[in-house]
Structure formats: structure tokens, C-alpha cells
Design an enzyme around this catalytic site. Structure first.
Site, PDB file in Angstrom:
ATOM      1  N   GLY A   1       1.925   2.592  10.641  1.00 19.67           N
ATOM      2  CA  GLY A   1       2.838   3.717  10.479  1.00 19.67           C
ATOM      3  C   GLY A   1       3.504   4.162  11.767  1.00 19.67           C
ATOM      4  O   GLY A   1       4.093   5.238  11.828  1.00 19.67           O
TER       5      GLY A   1
ATOM      6  N   GLU B   1      -7.112   4.619   7.501  1.00 14.40           N
ATOM      7  CA  GLU B   1      -6.931   6.038   7.158  1.00 14.40           C
ATOM      8  C   GLU B   1      -8.168   6.583   6.452  1.00 14.40           C
ATOM      9  O   GLU B   1      -8.555   7.737   6.647  1.00 14.40           O
ATOM     10  CB  GLU B   1      -5.659   6.208   6.303  1.00 14.40           C
ATOM     11  CG  GLU B   1      -4.408   6.093   7.162  1.00 14.40           C
ATOM     12  CD  GLU B   1      -3.190   5.538   6.446  1.00 14.40           C
ATOM     13  OE1 GLU B   1      -3.141   5.546   5.205  1.00 14.40           O
ATOM     14  OE2 GLU B   1      -2.266   5.059   7.147  1.00 14.40           O
TER      15      GLU B   1
ATOM     16  N   HIS C   1      -9.641   0.807   4.657  1.00 14.87           N
ATOM     17  CA  HIS C   1      -8.386   1.122   5.340  1.00 14.87           C
ATOM     18  C   HIS C   1      -8.657   2.128   6.467  1.00 14.87           C
ATOM     19  O   HIS C   1      -9.469   3.038   6.307  1.00 14.87           O
ATOM     20  CB  HIS C   1      -7.370   1.694   4.349  1.00 14.87           C
ATOM     21  CG  HIS C   1      -6.003   1.789   4.940  1.00 14.87           C
ATOM     22  ND1 HIS C   1      -5.637   2.815   5.766  1.00 14.87           N
ATOM     23  CD2 HIS C   1      -4.939   0.954   4.870  1.00 14.87           C
ATOM     24  CE1 HIS C   1      -4.393   2.607   6.178  1.00 14.87           C
ATOM     25  NE2 HIS C   1      -3.946   1.493   5.640  1.00 14.87           N
TER      26      HIS C   1
ATOM     27  N   LYS D   1       0.104   4.208  -0.409  1.00 16.03           N
ATOM     28  CA  LYS D   1      -0.590   5.391   0.128  1.00 16.03           C
ATOM     29  C   LYS D   1      -0.378   6.590  -0.802  1.00 16.03           C
ATOM     30  O   LYS D   1      -0.289   6.412  -2.011  1.00 16.03           O
ATOM     31  CB  LYS D   1      -0.133   5.658   1.563  1.00 16.03           C
ATOM     32  CG  LYS D   1      -0.262   4.395   2.435  1.00 16.03           C
ATOM     33  CD  LYS D   1      -0.129   4.640   3.897  1.00 16.03           C
ATOM     34  CE  LYS D   1      -0.274   3.305   4.628  1.00 16.03           C
ATOM     35  NZ  LYS D   1      -0.262   3.441   6.071  1.00 16.03           N
TER      36      LYS D   1
ATOM     37  N   ASN E   1       0.869  -1.176   0.000  1.00 18.03           N
ATOM     38  CA  ASN E   1       0.000   0.000   0.000  1.00 18.03           C
ATOM     39  C   ASN E   1       0.910   1.231   0.000  1.00 18.03           C
ATOM     40  O   ASN E   1       1.447   1.598   1.042  1.00 18.03           O
ATOM     41  CB  ASN E   1      -0.899  -0.033   1.242  1.00 18.03           C
ATOM     42  CG  ASN E   1      -1.773   1.201   1.353  1.00 18.03           C
ATOM     43  OD1 ASN E   1      -1.820   2.029   0.443  1.00 18.03           O
ATOM     44  ND2 ASN E   1      -2.463   1.334   2.477  1.00 18.03           N
TER      45      ASN E   1
ATOM     46  N   GLU F   1      -5.583  -4.950  10.557  1.00 20.62           N
ATOM     47  CA  GLU F   1      -4.644  -3.844  10.734  1.00 20.62           C
ATOM     48  C   GLU F   1      -5.001  -3.039  11.985  1.00 20.62           C
ATOM     49  O   GLU F   1      -5.827  -2.115  11.913  1.00 20.62           O
ATOM     50  CB  GLU F   1      -4.689  -2.916   9.515  1.00 20.62           C
ATOM     51  CG  GLU F   1      -4.219  -3.558   8.238  1.00 20.62           C
ATOM     52  CD  GLU F   1      -3.613  -2.536   7.289  1.00 20.62           C
ATOM     53  OE1 GLU F   1      -2.484  -2.769   6.849  1.00 20.62           O
ATOM     54  OE2 GLU F   1      -4.241  -1.503   7.031  1.00 20.62           O
TER      55      GLU F   1
ATOM     56  N   SER G   1       3.080  -1.748  10.431  1.00 23.14           N
ATOM     57  CA  SER G   1       4.520  -1.702  10.719  1.00 23.14           C
ATOM     58  C   SER G   1       5.220  -3.037  10.424  1.00 23.14           C
ATOM     59  O   SER G   1       6.155  -3.414  11.137  1.00 23.14           O
ATOM     60  CB  SER G   1       4.781  -1.252  12.162  1.00 23.14           C
ATOM     61  OG  SER G   1       4.280   0.064  12.365  1.00 23.14           O
TER      62      SER G   1
END
Ligand code: PGA
Length: 256
Positions: A177, A101, A99, A16, A14, A171, A217
Site C-alpha cells: 500500500g 495487516e 497477511h 481488503k 485482495n 509481501e 504495490s
């Protein structure tokens, strides 16, 4: 209930909001040039929308799949800025939905994720459905409830065949991150809960077939421990996927 040999691991990158068409294609070529265990692992690159064409061209003739990071569920029309599943024809065979985010920063709801997942499946693509709890939720002991709610919201609209054909990414939000990955035991436990939820909704055969990745991560340092666990069928990789050598190390660790 799990039988790892029945499921091909899948490792997805990903990227991003990083890379344009030129550097995206370059990164894709660098990944393709790595000696990857394609016979054993599905490998997918998810560039930003503007890089889809260049990346699809760059990996043409290789087993590397291409995925979109975001889609809208309507096919066409007055939806400024959005990209539909039919618009991905010839460019992508996967798409991410849910996701964290998108959920946190852009207000994507469980129902939105359901609509997106259905549209992705209807378009013949494979959805990568991301779910995960926040740190507050984990600390409050609510992880199982949160995962069950997020997954059930999607599963209730799917047939058992559709859920078996989907990819789910566990996740935990606190691991994305942050450099702080879930421990292999935490990841395995949560993925077990997700698989149990699929089994409750659509039966054991579907639960045994659905591939469930870990994301958050993942790095060359921790991938062997995480991906060596039974039931963890690969990874959704953010930061480390922007480096071809690091991403390749993670793909290799996913090979059974
Ligand atoms: P990360 O991102 O590997 O940078 O934590 C994972 C993801 O958001 O999919």
C-alpha cells in the site's frame, strides 16, 4: 531448482475492507468480462466476508476462484464475529492467512497463522500464506531470518504434500500500500529464500511445486518486470485489484 512450467501462476485480488455485496459483484463481473488468460493463470478474488456470496454468484460459470481474507480455525461455536472454514463451503476455495495487516493491526501470531493454515487445508481450501519483513528488519539485514521464522512456523505443522499444495505470498511490509514495490531482484531473492526453506523442511519436490507470489504495490506499470522473473509465480494484489482493467493487466503479465 525452479521449473516454471511445472507451476501455474496465480494472481489473487485482495480487496481488503473495500466493497459490499453490490459493488463487489459489479467489480467481479467487470473482471470476468476482461479477456483473461485462464488457460495459463489461476485468478482469485478475495472480497470482504459480506461480499463472498454475491461475488461467488457473479463469477459462477467462469474459471475465477473466490477466496476469504480471513478465517478462524475452529469449526463453530462461541467466537463472535469470526468465520470458520466450513462456513465458506460453496463460497470460497482459497483463504488468506498471515497477511501483514492481520499480524500488525490484529495481533495475529505465527502460531495463529499455523492454526489457520491447517484449518484451511483440512477444509479442502487452498491457503495463501503471507509472509514478509518490515523495513527495519530489512535494514537490519534480518530479512532471511524473518522469512524463515514465519514460514517454518507454518511448515512444521504441514506434510510435504500440504506445503506443495499451498500458495505462499512474499509481501514485504514496507511495500504494501505504499506505492514502493520491491525491486524484481529483491522479490526474486526473497522468494528464492522461501523456496529454499520449503526445500529444507519438506524436500525439493515440494519446493518445486509450491507456488510463491509477490505482493506489495503491484501495478500495471511494474507487473511485467516482477512477474517475468523466474520463480515468481504470480501476485497478491491490493490497491490495483480494485480496478478491473488494472487487475486484468497484472493477470495478463503473469501468463508465461
Ligand atoms: P497493495 O497490497 O497491492 O495495495 O500493496 C498488497 C496486499 O496487501 O496484499
Amino acid at each position: 531448482m525452479t521449473s516454471p512450467e511445472a507451476r501455474r501462476p496465480i494472481v489473487a485480488a485482495n480487496w481488503k475492507m473495500n466493497t459490499g455485496p453490490h459493488d463487489g459483484a459489479e467489480l467481479a463481473r467487470a473482471v470476468a468480462a476482461e479477456n483473461l488468460p485462464f488457460a495459463q493463470v489461476d485468478v482469485v478474488l478475495c472480497p470482504p466476508a459480506t461480499g463472498l456470496t454475491a461475488v461467488a454468484q457473479a463469477v459462477q460459470g467462469t474459471p475465477i476462484g473466490v477466496g476469504a481474507q480471513h478465517v478462524y480455525w475452529e469449526s463453530s461455536g462461541a467466537f463472535t464475529g469470526e468465520i470458520s472454514v466450513p462456513m465458506l463451503t460453496g463460497l470460497a476455495s482459497y483463504a488468506i492467512a498471515g497477511h501483514s495487516e492481520r499480524r500488525q493491526l490484529f495481533g495475529e501470531t505465527d502460531l495463529d497463522v499455523q492454526h489457520k493454515t491447517l484449518a484451511i487445508l483440512a477444509g479442502g481450501l487452498t491457503p495463501i500464506v503471507a509472509v514478509g519483513e518490515s523495513l527495519d528488519q530489512r535494514d537490519a539485514g534480518a530479512t532471511l531470518t524473518v522469512l524463515r521464522t514465519q514460514i517454518t512456523a507454518v511448515l512444521e505443522a504441514l506434510s510435504p504434500e500440504q506445503s506443495a499444495a499451498s500458495v505462499i505470498a512474499y509481501e514485504p511490509v514496507w511495500a504494501i500500500g505504499t506505492g514502493r514495490n520491491a525491486s524484481p531482484a529483491q522479490a526474486q531473492e526473497a522468494i528464492g529464500w522461501i523456496r529454499d526453506t520449503v526445500a529444507a523442511a519438506h524436500g525439493c519436490p515440494a519446493a518445486e511445486r509450491v507456488r510463491i507470489q509477490y505482493g506489495g504495490s503491484v501495478s500495471p506499470e511494474n507487473c511485467e518486470e516482477l512477474l517475468g522473473r523466474e520463480g515468481i509465480d504470480g501476485a497478491l494484489v491490493g490497491g490495483a485489484s480494485l480496478d478491473a482493467a488494472k487487475f486484468a493487466a497484472i493477470v495478463r503479465a503473469a501468463a508465461p
